[in-house]
Design a protein around this motif. Sequence first.
Motif, PDB file in Angstrom:
ATOM      1  N   GLU A  68       0.817  -1.205   0.000  1.00  0.00           N
ATOM      2  CA  GLU A  68       0.000   0.000   0.000  1.00  0.00           C
ATOM      3  C   GLU A  68       0.856   1.262   0.000  1.00  0.00           C
ATOM      4  O   GLU A  68       0.375   2.343  -0.360  1.00  0.00           O
ATOM      5  N   GLU A  69       2.096   1.130   0.389  1.00  0.00           N
ATOM      6  CA  GLU A  69       3.037   2.252   0.299  1.00  0.00           C
ATOM      7  C   GLU A  69       3.761   2.239  -1.038  1.00  0.00           C
ATOM      8  O   GLU A  69       4.004   3.295  -1.651  1.00  0.00           O
ATOM      9  N   PHE A  70       4.080   1.043  -1.532  1.00  0.00           N
ATOM     10  CA  PHE A  70       4.866   0.911  -2.760  1.00  0.00           C
ATOM     11  C   PHE A  70       4.106   1.364  -3.995  1.00  0.00           C
ATOM     12  O   PHE A  70       4.625   2.166  -4.793  1.00  0.00           O
ATOM     13  N   TRP A  71       2.883   0.851  -4.200  1.00  0.00           N
ATOM     14  CA  TRP A  71       2.203   1.059  -5.475  1.00  0.00           C
ATOM     15  C   TRP A  71       1.837   2.511  -5.762  1.00  0.00           C
ATOM     16  O   TRP A  71       2.006   2.968  -6.910  1.00  0.00           O
ATOM     17  N   PRO A  72       1.366   3.304  -4.795  1.00  0.00           N
ATOM     18  CA  PRO A  72       1.118   4.717  -5.105  1.00  0.00           C
ATOM     19  C   PRO A  72       2.380   5.449  -5.566  1.00  0.00           C
ATOM     20  O   PRO A  72       2.332   6.277  -6.488  1.00  0.00           O
ATOM     21  N   VAL A  73       3.509   5.139  -4.926  1.00  0.00           N
ATOM     22  CA  VAL A  73       4.768   5.760  -5.336  1.00  0.00           C
ATOM     23  C   VAL A  73       5.159   5.300  -6.737  1.00  0.00           C
ATOM     24  O   VAL A  73       5.537   6.107  -7.600  1.00  0.00           O
ATOM     25  N   PHE A  74       5.042   4.002  -6.969  1.00  0.00           N
ATOM     26  CA  PHE A  74       5.409   3.433  -8.269  1.00  0.00           C
ATOM     27  C   PHE A  74       4.600   4.074  -9.398  1.00  0.00           C
ATOM     28  O   PHE A  74       5.152   4.508 -10.418  1.00  0.00           O
ATOM     29  N   HIS A  75       3.283   4.159  -9.218  1.00  0.00           N
ATOM     30  CA  HIS A  75       2.428   4.705 -10.276  1.00  0.00           C
ATOM     31  C   HIS A  75       2.611   6.212 -10.428  1.00  0.00           C
ATOM     32  O   HIS A  75       2.455   6.754 -11.529  1.00  0.00           O
ATOM     33  N   ASP A  76       2.959   6.898  -9.347  1.00  0.00           N
ATOM     34  CA  ASP A  76       3.198   8.333  -9.435  1.00  0.00           C
ATOM     35  C   ASP A  76       4.450   8.627 -10.251  1.00  0.00           C
ATOM     36  O   ASP A  76       4.522   9.633 -10.972  1.00  0.00           O
ATOM     37  N   ILE A  77       5.429   7.748 -10.165  1.00  0.00           N
ATOM     38  CA  ILE A  77       6.697   7.950 -10.870  1.00  0.00           C
ATOM     39  C   ILE A  77       6.618   7.516 -12.331  1.00  0.00           C
ATOM     40  O   ILE A  77       7.310   8.076 -13.195  1.00  0.00           O
ATOM     41  N   GLU A  78       5.769   6.552 -12.633  1.00  0.00           N
ATOM     42  CA  GLU A  78       5.648   6.078 -14.018  1.00  0.00           C
ATOM     43  C   GLU A  78       5.357   7.248 -14.967  1.00  0.00           C
ATOM     44  O   GLU A  78       4.549   8.127 -14.677  1.00  0.00           O
TER      45      GLU A  78
END
Length: 216
Positions: A68-78
Amino acid sequence: MVAREYDYWLLDLDGTLIDVDWSYPRSVFDRVGDRLGRQFTDREAEILWHGLGGNRNDQLREWGIDPEEFWPVFHDIEDPQRRAEETYLYEDAEFVGELDCPVGLVTHCQPFLANPVLDELDIRDWFDTVLCCDEELGWKPDPAPLHHAREQIGVHEGGYRGVYAGDGASDVGAAWNAGLDAIHVERHGHHRREQCVLGDYRVETFDELLATADAD
């Protein structure tokens, strides 16, 4: 030709029909690591990007990372446009554009990423429906996304024989759970995946599958 054995085809996108130059995911994981304060090795990035370890959330938890911490960051950076520009179509996947039957795309790739890729590669018109899984529709191996795609292309009633092709165990599971034949396309090799994925067909490229069918 195997294509003629089926009344319709459903296919996964990333790792099955397309892939991206490694420099792009490497840069994404570098920036994600900076945000999370946890660097990712090439092997870790490869495992997560391609889903080589199975369920990505389970893999993240095994490494002590909260999904839940990883995916928002990942998608924000994509960067959807950069990703699309660095994405390429596997040559052996070009047969999909020649299929003379209903064809659907069922992918975990989200619309903000999938749409630029389909437009950049000019393959959107290959598909009669494009379905991006989400919490409402379900995630593979849940068969619900495949059932929904079948409804959209008009083959949800009995009497139609279909197949789903993908590069992961969840794709095979979704196919079998939906009552479809499963094609597992192993783009990375069992030694890199560190597990063997079964399927009704197990190939490294679609060319292998089609050539075998023609020989038969």
